[in-house]
Scaffold this active site. Structure first.
Site: not given
Ligand SMILES: Cc1cc2nc3c(=O)[nH]c(=O)nc-3n(C[C@H](O)[C@H](O)[C@H](O)COP(=O)(O)OP(=O)(O)OC[C@H]3O[C@@H](n4cnc5c(N)ncnc54)[C@H](O)[C@@H]3O)c2cc1C
Length: 358
Positions: A90, A125, A208, A342
């Site tokens: 993805q 992933s 998902e 969140e």
């Molecule tokens: C093990 C693992 C596998 C993954 N695999 C994939 C994959 O295969 N493909 C893919 O595309 N992605 C993948 N991801 C990514 C995952 O979808 C993102 O990490 C997730 O959507 C959060 O985005 P970010 O890491 O940019 O954090 P951010 O969006 O920057 O968030 C940081 C913090 O701010 C909080 N926050 C952000 N916006 C808000 C809001 N509006 N209200 C309240 N709190 C908020 C979040 O809850 C979090 O605590 C994976 C992540 C992990 C950990």
């Protein structure tokens, strides 16, 4: 019979995903019947399609194709995605587009016979074993950010796709960074309308979340099964006050979660609001983290020192392990992957409880 031959025969018989139409692995039955099919195959010792190695195929790519694919795309792709002959990853998240997915900046530029895609994806992933990916890319910069995205399928095994491992706290590099440099997507590989990718992405994310939370495991299996096995054999080693009560509480919580999920999946199969799966996604993460902590307490602090944190690139998404420290560290990601806790709370407030926005 060879494994693949068997899986293809099962697909042809409509016993792959019984709720799908005939010809697409199903028989248009109620999704409920799938449980009986699985248990009969299981009892007969039949090989499965290794769901943990193709969870994106099952939980996201197939639902996206069902939601917006053309008849031709469904016919050509659903079968090899279900049998695992094609493995999909993805390509959604980017360094500045995670929870706020509409900020995706990866560009897809129209060229003759297709699209050229350039950008930087992250946290992908199992990209290292993928043949293709579901990709969200920007095809227009006009209007609302949500309205300029297109959902593609892209070949991961081409020169314009560079995959670099990202090592996690467990030692494993389960996910990767992916750099796209003029990678090619041929005509016919957009799923849904050009600039209409947001709706397909939302449908994918809903599946998902349901996939994470609403999976139906037998009683006392998965993480709680591991804890119970260890507790029955090792509790005499760690008789801390109240520990037995906490294990019993975890068992009850896991069982309530399992039964609530059976009810939710029946309601979803009947076409009711799938947004409630966000609640299951939250609870899935909480329970895994609580139970993993109990396993760690039972094992004692020394397991952290003797564990193997060696670098590896796994073949499947594995939350469990014989090593309690692995499960504990891996469970930290459960409240981030597939949508953070969140964001799930926001979805519940907005789409389940219909609370007013501030
Ligand atoms: C093990 C693992 C596998 C993954 N695999 C994939 C994959 O295969 N493909 C893919 O595309 N992605 C993948 N991801 C990514 C995952 O979808 C993102 O990490 C997730 O959507 C959060 O985005 P970010 O890491 O940019 O954090 P951010 O969006 O920057 O968030 C940081 C913090 O701010 C909080 N926050 C952000 N916006 C808000 C809001 N509006 N209200 C309240 N709190 C908020 C979040 O809850 C979090 O605590 C994976 C992540 C992990 C950990």
């Amino acid at each position: 019979m060879r494994r693949l031959e068997f899986l293809n025969a099962r697909f042809n018989a409509g016993l792959a995903m019984v709720e799908k139409p005939e010809g697409l692995g199903g028989l248009s039955l109620s999704a409920d019947a799938q449980k009986r099919v699985e248990s009969r195959f299981d009892r007969a010792g039949a090989p499965d399609n290794d769901p943990l190695s193709i969870n994106i195929n099952i939980g996201q790519a197939i639902p996206a194709l069902m939601f917006a694919g053309t008849d031709e795309q469904k016919r050509d792709l659903i079968r090899p995605l279900w049998t695992g002959e094609l493995v999909c990853c993805q390509l959604f998240s980017e360094p500045d587009a995670g929870s706020d997915l509409a900020s995706v900046r990866t560009r897809a530029i129209k060229v003759q016979d297709g699209w050229r895609v350039s950008g930087h994806k992250i946290w992908t992933s199992l990209a290292h074993k993928a043949d293709l990916a579901i990709l969200l890319a920007r095809t227009s910069t006009e209007g609302r950010a949500h309205d300029g995205l297109t959902y593609f399928l892209i070949d991961m095994r081409q020169p314009g796709v560079q995959i670099e491992p990202l090592r996690q706290i467990t030692g494993q590099a389960e996910f990767n960074e992916v750099f796209l440099s003029d990678a090619f997507v041929p005509e016919g590989y957009a799923i849904g309308e050009v600039n209409g990718g947001w709706a397909v992405a939302m449908a994918t994310l809903e599946s998902e979340r349901a996939f994470y939370g609403v999976r139906q495991l037998p009683r006392e299996s998965g993480m709680i099964g591991e804890l119970c096995r260890e507790w029955r054999t090792q509790r005499h080693l760690h008789a801390a006050d109240g520990f037995d009560d906490r294990v019993c509480r975890a068992w009850i919580d896991a069982e309530v979660f399992r039964i609530a999920n059976i009810r939710l999946s029946e309601r979803m199969a009947a076409g009711e609001n799938a947004s409630e799966a966000s609640g299951s996604k939250i609870r899935f993460a909480q329970l895994n983290q609580e139970i993993a902590w109990l396993r760690l307490e039972l094992a004692g602090a020394e397991v952290g020192r003797t564990a193997d944190y060696a670098f590896s690139r796994p073949e499947r998404t594995e939350f469990l392990s014989a090593e309690p420290i692995f499960s504990y560290l891996r469970s930290r990601a459960n409240s981030i992957e597939g949508g953070t806790t969140e964001i799930m709370k926001n979805v519940i407030a907005d789409r389940v409880l219909n609370l007013p926005r501030r």
